[in-house]
Design an enzyme around this catalytic site. Structure first.
Site, PDB file in Angstrom:
ATOM      1  N   GLY A 298       0.788  -1.214   0.000  1.00  0.00           N
ATOM      2  CA  GLY A 298       0.000   0.000   0.000  1.00  0.00           C
ATOM      3  C   GLY A 298       0.830   1.278   0.000  1.00  0.00           C
ATOM      4  N   GLU A 404     -10.544  -4.249   5.689  1.00  0.00           N
ATOM      5  CA  GLU A 404      -9.686  -4.596   6.824  1.00  0.00           C
ATOM      6  C   GLU A 404      -9.474  -3.483   7.837  1.00  0.00           C
ATOM      7  OE1 GLU A 404      -6.836  -7.664   4.605  1.00  0.00           O
ATOM      8  OE2 GLU A 404      -8.229  -6.382   3.521  1.00  0.00           O
ATOM      9  N   TYR A 406      -9.168  -0.071   7.390  1.00  0.00           N
ATOM     10  CA  TYR A 406      -8.499   1.178   7.044  1.00  0.00           C
ATOM     11  C   TYR A 406      -9.549   2.272   6.804  1.00  0.00           C
ATOM     12  CZ  TYR A 406      -4.278  -1.645   6.691  1.00  0.00           C
ATOM     13  OH  TYR A 406      -3.218  -2.476   6.985  1.00  0.00           O
ATOM     14  N   ARG A 454     -10.768  -3.389  -3.126  1.00  0.00           N
ATOM     15  CA  ARG A 454     -10.658  -4.445  -2.112  1.00  0.00           C
ATOM     16  C   ARG A 454     -11.732  -4.221  -1.064  1.00  0.00           C
ATOM     17  NH1 ARG A 454      -5.188  -7.191   0.127  1.00  0.00           N
ATOM     18  NH2 ARG A 454      -5.976  -8.088   2.058  1.00  0.00           N
ATOM     19  N   HIS A 492      -8.227  -5.510  11.188  1.00  0.00           N
ATOM     20  CA  HIS A 492      -7.009  -5.867  11.912  1.00  0.00           C
ATOM     21  C   HIS A 492      -7.241  -5.927  13.417  1.00  0.00           C
ATOM     22  CE1 HIS A 492      -4.699  -6.032   8.362  1.00  0.00           C
ATOM     23  NE2 HIS A 492      -4.624  -4.735   8.133  1.00  0.00           N
ATOM     24  N   CYS A 574       3.838 -22.256   1.368  1.00  0.00           N
ATOM     25  CA  CYS A 574       3.814 -21.285   2.462  1.00  0.00           C
ATOM     26  C   CYS A 574       3.225 -21.941   3.699  1.00  0.00           C
ATOM     27  CB  CYS A 574       2.976 -20.076   2.055  1.00  0.00           C
ATOM     28  SG  CYS A 574       2.585 -18.951   3.419  1.00  0.00           S
ATOM     29  N   GLN A 579       6.637 -15.365  10.356  1.00  0.00           N
ATOM     30  CA  GLN A 579       7.816 -14.980  11.134  1.00  0.00           C
ATOM     31  C   GLN A 579       8.714 -13.986  10.411  1.00  0.00           C
ATOM     32  OE1 GLN A 579      10.013 -18.177  13.051  1.00  0.00           O
ATOM     33  NE2 GLN A 579       8.186 -19.445  13.125  1.00  0.00           N
ATOM     34  N   LEU A 886      15.277 -21.911  19.380  1.00  0.00           N
ATOM     35  CA  LEU A 886      15.312 -22.456  18.028  1.00  0.00           C
ATOM     36  C   LEU A 886      14.789 -21.424  17.034  1.00  0.00           C
ATOM     37  CD1 LEU A 886      14.170 -26.168  18.339  1.00  0.00           C
ATOM     38  CD2 LEU A 886      16.455 -25.263  17.960  1.00  0.00           C
ATOM     39  N   ALA A 888      14.230 -21.251  13.101  1.00  0.00           N
ATOM     40  CA  ALA A 888      14.250 -21.859  11.775  1.00  0.00           C
ATOM     41  C   ALA A 888      14.522 -20.823  10.695  1.00  0.00           C
ATOM     42  CB  ALA A 888      12.923 -22.570  11.515  1.00  0.00           C
TER      43      ALA A 888
END
Length: 902
Positions: A298, A404, A406, A454, A492, A574, A579, A886, A888
């Site tokens: 955006g 969402e 905004y 959207r 959100h 995916c 992360q 850990l 990844a």
């Protein structure tokens, strides 16, 4: 825009069809009009209102198909893999786009073949102006694409056999021998003529019989039980299954090569024009990999609309040149890209935030300033200004972010819009702002570029729009000039997961279908669609016209190319961990991808074959070793990957047992096949020894042997009830009804969730997810299978090291399962009564049938130390280099960098 249709019986149009046609601006013929006498199965091009046609361009003029019964027959025929009575030329199918009635023919064209129809329907063909035979139809009415119907004479119509010909189903004609379709040489010679078939007809012999689908034959393209393609035809399995997904579609004035969209996601580079070359390479890699359309992160249309206190706006002509460094590489790679215009409203993290009403967001500390009338008008104008600049910069259109939570969502929702002027009140007034934005942007763009809007298919908050209101808004946005709708899910600030791994695949597809039924323009599905099979199903069954995937394209830029070339099982899936993507953005970093270290680092990796071929051993088949082996093999080296366990994957294979992390297993399946394709020799089931490495005479050794759990050093720590988390996850130990988990890090949280949910919980379902999180009703959390207590030495709340965007979900689930958490504990001893602890000077015994230790790990690097002592060139990566918590993400990056550099 999709061609819109009004249906009517020949000469007796039902009232509902005439009302619908009037609403859509289509003129149906009067009952006495000669065109109204055309019989069924014939298209009758009717001219739409001239002003409407001039305004929207010839590509958007409407077609009319007579007869509600004909439409039903078309749908039934398509389900059976047949075509009913008409032919599509390549240009016709190209313009047909998402027309479900024409999908069979469009699918064949997308694969390089042209649909043919039998001789008994030849009279139903429509010819182009200038085509052979076109002069015979000089007086015929043309539609907007120059197609003219051939109306058979009454005598010829009487001669037509009543039974349906076997030749009426589409056959494959490939453009040239050995080209057009993956999988081998063309089955039919150039021009579509098959001499063998002609011999049968000349000799009067019977035509060769075909085996029907369901009796050993092959079903049609994407049509179970259909008859579309000849058995043994030159269409690979992937094209048969994914043909709907790979077919072209026209959106506005732009034709997209397929239905897969790389959706918008914040990258962290929108506010750094000096790094737009990096952004251009990033998007170009996805365009080269086949994405039908790319939507940027955006960009704010004005200073107040920024997401953060950074200059991520597109509002001045002097910014155009910088954006051309994004669009240029994408177009050079053959892609299409549109710019998302996003005004954050009260979601902005800077002092200048504004909103329709001064109501603080629960995810922001600041109270926004209420927009004045003049400020609202200026904001609308700023959207149009950014749209004009986007076209000047080479974008193929824009997307208006209206979902969402905004700014546009804030105007629409009664929850955030308490205004009493013309911009507030009933829904029609609250919708005035978004509709004004769409009209202004449409006028700024003109008729060629794409205007995507959207929309929140589901709000998932109190005081948001309900389903009926959202459907009404979709229709209004379409009327205001949008070319397509891209769906978003939830605000959100909603307390329901929408994109994390706990969300089942394609969980929100029904919401997308409701919107598709409300409009005629293409609709894009989104959220937790990361597998090509799910995407193809949504398009084939008519739930959506396009499918948006943001993170899956981050994970694998060649997603579409692999689907198209029958390598869908080689996709890097995916895993929805967030992360390196969302968590990076929310912490002020540039995004990346845990499972694809190349993402946003495209220029840092070398694709050329190495100057000298080396023999390389990788010890350890966790994600670090896998990444190193794949990169080294792609550089042309001879790579052997050693893994002591029966399967590669390491900690990822165990993580796949955790609720919400099932996709980790899918990732490992695809990654192993990539390793095999690259020529990596995989040796599992035995720990590598110094002798084996010596026999291999390796030039380089990469040690990725991972970690070993840290032992519990307290009295009673050797009690048989004390086990490591790996023993629980791999099933070698069955936990009891009362479990104590020692450790409050990410592993401790995951293991606690696994134990509370139960090993036999079954695969996640959409219905179970909706009930657990209260979608459409009150929350009904799942019952816990065990009584679980978590305990840690450090003070403070649990979960501070969890993911920024996903940690709240894990904490809520543990709370729902009744998991008790004890912080600041001192471990005293373990005896028959359980684990003895002391908290704030008070002693307590935690009764336990099983005590699971998740309290840290140590690097397993003994082999590396021995090799270094012998003078061997060794590279230590992943947990073997640094255990700690850990990580990844770090492990895969280290492995990829080391492997690529050799």
């Amino acid at each position: 825009m999709h061609p819109q249709r009004a249906e009517a019986g020949a000469g007796r149009d039902p009232p509902r069809h005439r009302a619908d046609a009037a609403r859509r601006g289509v003129r149906l013929p009067a009952p006495g009009d000669p065109r109204a006498r055309a019989r069924r199965r014939h298209f009758v091009p009717l001219e739409p209102d001239r002003a409407r046609a001039d305004a929207r361009g010839p590509a958007r003029q409407l077609r009319v198909l007579h007869g509600d019964h004909v439409e039903r027959r078309h749908r039934r025929a398509l389900r059976q893999g047949r075509a009913l009575g008409h032919r599509l030329s390549e240009r016709r199918a190209w313009h047909a786009g998402g027309d479900r009635r024409d999908r069979d023919a469009a699918d064949l064209l997308a694969q390089g073949a042209a649909p043919r129809f039998g001789r008994r329907r030849a009279h139903a063909r429509r010819t182009r102006a200038g085509d052979r035979g076109g002069e015979r139809h000089r007086g015929a009415v043309r539609d907007s694409r120059g197609l003219r119907p051939h109306r058979p004479s009454a005598a010829r119509a009487r001669r037509r056999p009543r039974r349906r010909s076997r030749l009426c189903r589409p056959q494959v004609r490939t453009p040239t021998q050995g080209q057009g379709l993956p999988g081998g040489a063309a089955r039919r010679p150039p021009g579509g003529h098959d001499p063998r078939r002609r011999r049968h007809r000349r000799s009067g012999g019977a035509r060769p019989r075909r085996r029907a689908a369901g009796r050993g034959g092959r079903a049609g393209v994407g049509r179970p039980g259909g008859r579309g393609l000849r058995r043994g035809g030159d269409v690979s399995l992937v094209n048969r299954d994914f043909s709907a997904l790979l077919s072209p579609i026209r959106v506005g004035g732009v034709t997209l090569a397929n239905r897969l969209v790389m959706g918008s996601m914040h990258t962290g580079l929108e506010s750094h024009p000096e790094r737009y070359d990096t952004l251009g390479r990033f998007y170009a890699a996805r365009a080269k990999g086949g994405a039908g359309l790319i939507v940027t992160g955006g960009f704010a249309p004005c200073h107040a609309g920024r997401m953060r206190d950074e200059p991520a706006t597109f509002e001045r002509p002097d910014q155009v040149a910088a954006h051309q460094r994004i669009t240029g590489p994408v177009h050079a790679a053959g892609g299409r890209i549109i710019l998302q215009i996003l005004h954050a409203g009260r979601y902005g993290y800077h002092p200048a935030i504004v909103a329709p009403s001064p109501i603080k967001s629960p995810i922001n500390r600041d109270v926004p300033v209420e927009l004045t009338e003049d400020a609202i008008l200026a904001t609308i104008a700023s959207y149009a200004n950014t749209a004009r600049l986007a076209i000047a910069a080479g974008y193929d259109g824009v997307e208006v972010m209206g979902s969402e939570g905004y700014l546009i969502s804030q105007f629409l929702a009664a929850r955030t819009n308490h205004r009493t002027d013309r911009w507030g009140g009933p829904l029609a007034a609250r919708a005035r702002f978004p509709l004004a934005v769409v009209r202004a942007v449409r006028e700024a763009l003109g008729e060629g570029p794409i205007l995507s809007y959207r929309i929140s298919a589901l709000e998932l908050i109190e005081g948001g729009l309900d389903d009926a209101e959202t459907a009404w808004l979709a229709g209004q946005v379409e009327a205001a000039g949008a070319d397509c709708l891209a769906t978003g899910i939830g605000w959100h600030e909603a307390t329901i997961p929408t994109i994390a791994g706990v969300v089942p695949h394609a969980a929100f597809a029904p919401a997308t279908r409701r919107l598709k039924e409300a409009v005629a323009i293409p609709v894009t599905a989104s959220n937790r669609i990361n597998l090509p099979a799910d995407a193809a199903r949504l398009v084939a069954e008519g739930t959506a016209d396009l499918v948006s995937m943001a993170r899956p394209f981050l994970a694998d830029p060649d997603f579409v190319a692999k689907v198209r070339t029958n390598r869908a099982d080689r996709i890097t899936v995916c895993i929805a961990c967030n992360q390196a993507c969302l968590d990076h953005y929310f912490t002020g970093q540039v995004i990346g991808c845990l499972v694809n270290p190349r993402a946003m680092r495209e220029a840092e990796f070398i694709d050329a074959t190495a100057a000298s071929r080396k023999r390389i051993a990788v010890t350890g088949g966790g994600v670090a070793g896998m990444a190193a082996a794949l990169e080294a093999a792609r550089r042309g080296h001879d790579v052997t990957l050693y893994e002591a366990a029966a399967e590669i994957g390491g900690q990822f294979r165990q993580a796949a047992k955790i609720p919400g992390k099932e996709d980790y297993g899918l990732f490992l399946t695809g990654y192993r096949r990539q390793l095999e394709d690259a020529g990596v020799q995989i040796r599992t089931g035995a720990a590598v020894t110094m002798e084996a490495l010596a026999r291999g005479d390796y030039d380089e050794v990469i040690v990725a042997s991972g970690v070993v759990p840290r032992a519990l050093d307290i009295p009673g720590g050797d009690d048989p009830r004390v086990v490591g988390y790996t023993q629980v996850l791999d099933g070698s130990v069955a936990a009891g009804a009362r479990v104590v988990v020692i450790g409050g890090g990410g592993i401790g949280h995951d293991v606690a969730l696994y134990l509370a949910a139960g090993e036999d919980r079954g695969a996640p379902t959409v219905a179970g997810f909706a009930a657990h999180w209260g979608i459409g009703g009150a929350r009904r959390p799942h019952a816990a299978r065990r009584r679980v207590t978590m305990v840690k030495r450090s003070p403070g709340p649990f979960g501070r090291t969890l993911g920024k965007s996903t940690g709240w979900i894990l904490r809520q689930e543990l709370k729902d399962y009744g998991v008790r958490q004890v912080a600041g504990a001192r471990y005293l001893k373990i005896d028959a009564a359980g684990l003895h602890i002391e908290v704030d000077g008070k002693a307590e015994v935690l009764a336990a049938d099983t005590i699971v230790v998740c309290a840290g790990q140590e690097p397993a690097r003994s082999l590396a130390d021995l090799l270094e002592a012998r003078g061997q060139s060794v590279h230590v990566i992943g947990g073997a280099r640094l255990a700690g918590e850990l990580d990844a993400k770090r492990a895969m990056l280290e492995g990829a960098v080391v492997g690529n550099a050799l």
